[in-house]
Design an enzyme around this catalytic site. Structure first.
Site, PDB file in Angstrom:
ATOM      1  N   GLU A 224      60.486  53.993 -25.694  1.00 40.33           N
ATOM      2  CA  GLU A 224      61.110  55.298 -25.521  1.00 40.33           C
ATOM      3  C   GLU A 224      61.545  55.646 -24.105  1.00 40.33           C
ATOM      4  OE1 GLU A 224      57.611  56.910 -27.639  1.00 40.33           O
ATOM      5  OE2 GLU A 224      59.074  58.199 -28.617  1.00 40.33           O
TER       6      GLU A 224
ATOM      7  N   THR B  56      50.023  61.419 -28.960  1.00 42.32           N
ATOM      8  CA  THR B  56      49.306  62.559 -28.383  1.00 42.32           C
ATOM      9  C   THR B  56      48.172  63.008 -29.308  1.00 42.32           C
ATOM     10  OG1 THR B  56      50.900  64.112 -29.310  1.00 42.32           O
ATOM     11  CG2 THR B  56      51.312  63.325 -27.072  1.00 42.32           C
TER      12      THR B  56
ATOM     13  N   ARG C 267      54.711  67.229 -27.346  1.00 41.96           N
ATOM     14  CA  ARG C 267      55.197  66.267 -26.357  1.00 41.96           C
ATOM     15  C   ARG C 267      56.237  66.909 -25.434  1.00 41.96           C
ATOM     16  NH1 ARG C 267      54.647  60.783 -25.087  1.00 41.96           N
ATOM     17  NH2 ARG C 267      53.431  60.152 -26.876  1.00 41.96           N
TER      18      ARG C 267
HETATM   19  N1  LUZ Z   1      54.740  60.014 -33.099  1.00 41.24           N
HETATM   20  C1  LUZ Z   1      53.588  60.677 -33.237  1.00 41.24           C
HETATM   21  C2  LUZ Z   1      55.279  59.796 -31.904  1.00 41.24           C
HETATM   22  O1  LUZ Z   1      53.143  60.876 -34.370  1.00 41.24           O
HETATM   23  N2  LUZ Z   1      52.934  61.100 -32.146  1.00 41.24           N
HETATM   24  C3  LUZ Z   1      53.401  60.907 -30.900  1.00 41.24           C
HETATM   25  O2  LUZ Z   1      52.781  61.301 -29.934  1.00 41.24           O
HETATM   26  C4  LUZ Z   1      54.633  60.245 -30.767  1.00 41.24           C
HETATM   27  N3  LUZ Z   1      55.167  60.055 -29.572  1.00 41.24           N
HETATM   28  C5  LUZ Z   1      56.332  59.452 -29.474  1.00 41.24           C
HETATM   29  C6  LUZ Z   1      56.963  59.014 -30.620  1.00 41.24           C
HETATM   30  N4  LUZ Z   1      56.445  59.175 -31.813  1.00 41.24           N
HETATM   31 MO1  MOS Z   2      58.969  57.431 -32.729  1.00 41.49          MO
HETATM   32  S1  MOS Z   2      60.070  58.939 -32.032  1.00 41.49           S
HETATM   33  O1  MOS Z   2      58.960  57.143 -34.290  1.00 41.49           O
HETATM   34  O2  MOS Z   2      58.255  56.547 -31.608  1.00 41.49           O
END
Ligand code: LUZ
Ligand code: MOS
Length: 744
Positions: A699, A447, A317
């Site tokens: 987020e 993702t 990310r």
């Molecule tokens: N958690 C995850 C996340 O497993 N994959 C992601 O792409 C993600 N993105 C934002 C926050 N948590």
């Molecule tokens: Mo998350 S960083 O648990 O969306």
């Protein structure tokens, strides 16, 4: 302190339906549940050193301590001693080697938490200490990687740099961040008649816990029921890392056939759990004379900690958001997932995105100094436009980056602001103001494409009331309220008729964690699908009738006619895909855009500062609940500002967490939030894949906080134009003070 927000839509009494419970103290968390008679208490024994070989682990004396029932070690694990999610590199209890200070090596079970604590010092542990690495660049130089490195590329940076009028290069250091959820990590396991366990867990990822515990105990997943009422904050810290504590109580309850509970105290929680990843980065940016960025190159050294955890996904990310809201034709960004001897770092609101964005904002700031212009001039010139392509191949389908920016500039009169600040700074010798504009473009979807699925279970009871279960975990973000709204809207009934049940792996299976800002979208769409099935059956019934019926009459009739009033819905985000070999695809359902203007004011005698105002235009699509979304925007902003200005996460060279209490680790308080926060919800068409066209909001707002760093930097420059402050977050008052008098 004045908090206000401008709203263009009137008359809607949006609210968070759980707020009354929270403010009256009636909302329940794991530690509030009534305890079953005979409950025992668990406590992990942490490694006192960050890296070494265990030569002796003797628990006999500890087991003799008053009240201690049993002390477990890795040898007691019936299944696999493995809790790694992406990579199988993390034991539940250490064997052979320890890789971070605080790593659990044994588990004490006692009849009271106090007695478990008393036994901790009686565990005899001898460790042959080995060299400790805490610096990701050093780890990289030694080949210590948790996962393969990644590179996203577009165009040809080499050729492009050669044709640039200006090229800037530098290094950025980004600190980590402690989650400080109000409810610490914890879980409570109760044995069931069938040889399984029911576990109340403070987790964002019930299925992750269920799957891992089944593996650790060597029993099928159907024997493990995880139940989550709500959690007192997660911020990513409980996406995967809640599992360790749930697995510990599961192990003990499985062996002892007694209920076992473990609630971490704040100090253990801070010392033993992973955080937002610190990064060290190199950047190179090339521009033409007009300030158009032609090429951008960056290398990210991610401090992953001692095990992979979610680091490879976080790393990815970072690359997805390395160019933030800008279109740059030639890009090469590389990221390394470095293994160090600190607790495994993990998900944290933004999930690597904030670090990627921080670096390009630093590069823009640097370039603006070279071109003697305000960074906002460069930022505006390079914003994404419809038809542009991200380095990872996804096309931009709207002009929302520019719309948010331009709306913020005109609505909040940026030019007037800047003139007023110049006048103020000229008139005040020892107080200076600085302004920064922070655009944000954040991709919505996990993702990892596979994770973008959800399910929901709906029952309409014979009295017309409705019970809803989904995979969504309420963590204070208001998702329960949104789910209730979705069901009420789908049936055309009042929200009072809808009850949201706990999140439970027996009712809704194979859930993705509540994360990636996607919880309301994924679970809401699954819920709509389930409600749709019931509505369709009801509509058939309606069609047979002459008279229109009320909801209650209709449900009574449906029962009489033996119509199925329960349904299970499933949703999988369409369209998205990503090829990890080519590093191209269409990973996101859509993007969320926004622009924040931040004004900082520093006291040039003390180096202390405050924030006069933050003004935000945020693309919410068509917000389904402005009160909930506003809470997310303000909360995200302040959490982001804490990360870039106050929160100084420090490890000693021996891998010891130095900022291990809330006295030494400063998070934003009531006195550090901005004096004014204005939020304008930009109405857009929303996105087809957003629930009720109300865009994800969890987020994205955190990254507005990055602007706080640059607002402070600009205020420093107003006092000391020659200051060459390294780009290193957080911008603490000490750093401000040093920078003010650098070279003077
Ligand atoms: N958690 C995850 C996340 O497993 N994959 C992601 O792409 C993600 N993105 C934002 C926050 N948590
Ligand atoms: Mo998350 S960083 O648990 O969306």
């Amino acid at each position: 302190m004045i908090l206000r927000h401008t709203s263009t839509r009137r008359g809607q009494a949006d609210r968070n339906l759980e707020a009354p419970g929270h403010v009256t103290g009636q909302s329940l968390y794991v530690d509030d549940y009534p305890e079953v008679a005979g409950t025992l208490y668990a406590l992990a024994v942490p490694s006192p050193v960050a890296h070494g070989h265990i030569t002796a682990l003797e628990v006999r004396d500890a087991a003799q301590v008053d009240g201690v029932v049993r002390v477990f070690t890795a040898e007691d694990i019936p299944g696999q001693n493995q809790i790694g999610g992406i990579v199988a590199d993390e034991p539940l209890l250490a064997t052979g080697e320890v890789h971070y200070r605080g790593q659990p090596v044994a588990l004490i079970i006692a009849v009271s938490p106090e007695q478990a604590h008393a036994a901790r010092t009686s565990v005899q542990l001898r460790i042959d200490e080995k060299e400790v690495i805490t610096d990701p660049r050093e780890a990289f130089a030694r080949g210590m990687l948790l996962h393969r490195s990644r590179r996203f590329q577009m165009g040809d940076v080499k050729t492009a740099f050669a044709s640039c009028a200006v090229v800037v290069e530098g290094q950025v250091e980004i600190a980590g961040q402690e989650h400080v959820y109000i409810e610490p990590q914890g879980a409570y396991a109760i044995p069931t008649e069938s040889g399984g366990l029911r576990i109340y867990s403070s987790t964002q990822g019930p299925t992750h816990g269920q799957r891992t515990i089944a593996r650790v105990l060597g029993i099928p997943m159907h024997q493990i029921e995880i139940d989550v009422g709500r959690i007192g904050g997660g911020f990513g810290g409980k996406e995967d890392q809640a599992t360790m504590w749930a697995a510990m109580v599961a192990l003990a309850a499985h062996h002892l056939q007694r209920p076992v509970k473990y609630i971490l105290d704040r100090s253990d929680d801070m010392i033993m759990t992973g955080k937002r990843h610190p990064y060290s980065c190199d950047y190179k940016m090339g521009l033409d004379q007009n300030g158009k960025v032609l090429a951008y190159q960056a290398t990210f050294f991610q401090n992953g900690g001692a095990a992979a955890d979610l680091s490879p996904a976080v790393l990815e990310r970072t690359l997805f958001h390395a160019t933030n809201s800008y279109f740059i034709p030639n890009v090469e960004v590389t990221a390394h997932c470095c293994k160090t001897h600190v607790p495994p770092n993990t998900a944290f609101r933004g999930f690597g995105g904030p670090q990627g964005m921080f670096v390009i904002e630093a590069a823009m700031h640097h370039a603006a100094r070279s071109l003697s212009c305000h960074p906002s001039d460069l930022q505006r010139k390079n914003l994404l436009r419809q038809g542009d392509v991200f380095p990872y191949g996804q096309k931009i389908i709207d002009d929302l980056a520019i719309r948010c920016w331009d709306d913020a500039v005109s609505r909040y009169q940026l030019e007037t602001h800047q003139e007023e600040i110049a006048v103020f700074n000229a008139a005040h010798e020892l107080t200076k103001k600085g302004l920064a504009v922070m655009p944000v473009c954040f991709g919505i979807s996990f993702t990892n494409t596979q994770m973008n699925q959800a399910r929901a279970l709906v029952h309409v009871y014979s009295d017309g009331s409705v019970g809803v279960s989904t995979g969504a975990v309420e963590m204070g973000q208001g998702v329960n309220t949104k789910m209730i709204q979705v069901a009420a809207q789908a049936f055309g009934i009042s929200t009072d008729l809808v009850r949201l049940e706990t999140t439970n792996t027996t009712r809704v299976a194979n859930t993705s964690p509540s994360a990636a800002s996607s919880t309301a979208d994924l679970n809401g769409k699954a819920l709509q699908e389930a409600c749709g099935q019931i509505t369709e059956r009801l509509n058939k019934l309606r069609a047979e009738l002459e008279e229109p019926l009320t909801w209650h009459e209709l449900i009574s009739l449906a029962i009489a006619r033996r119509v199925n009033l329960s349904a299970k819905g499933h949703y999988a985000t369409p369209v998205i895909h990503f090829d990890k070999e080519k590093e191209k695809g269409h990973p996101f359902a859509y993007h969320v855009n926004g622009t924040a203007i931040l004004v900082a004011r520093i006291d040039c005698v003390r180096g202390t500062y405050d924030f006069e105002r933050v003004q935000i235009v945020h693309d919410s699509g068509s917000s389904m609940n402005r009160a909930v979304d506003l809470g997310q925007i303000e909360g995200g902003l302040v959490q982001g500002m804490g990360w870039t200005t106050l929160e100084e996460l420090r490890y000693g060279e021996d891998g010891r967490l130095l900022s291990s209490t809330l006295a030494t680790y400063k998070i934003p308080g009531i006195y550090s939030i901005p004096e004014h926060i204005d939020v304008h919800f930009l109405e857009s068409d929303g996105a087809e894949h957003a629930i009720l066209r109300s865009k994800a909001v969890g987020e994205p707002p955190l990254m507005y906080g990055i602007g706080a760093y640059f607002a402070l930097y600009n205020a420093i420059l107003a006092f000391n134009p020659q200051a060459r402050v390294p780009y290193s977050s957080p911008m603490t008052p000490e750093k401000v003070l040093m920078a003010l008098y650098q070279g003077r």
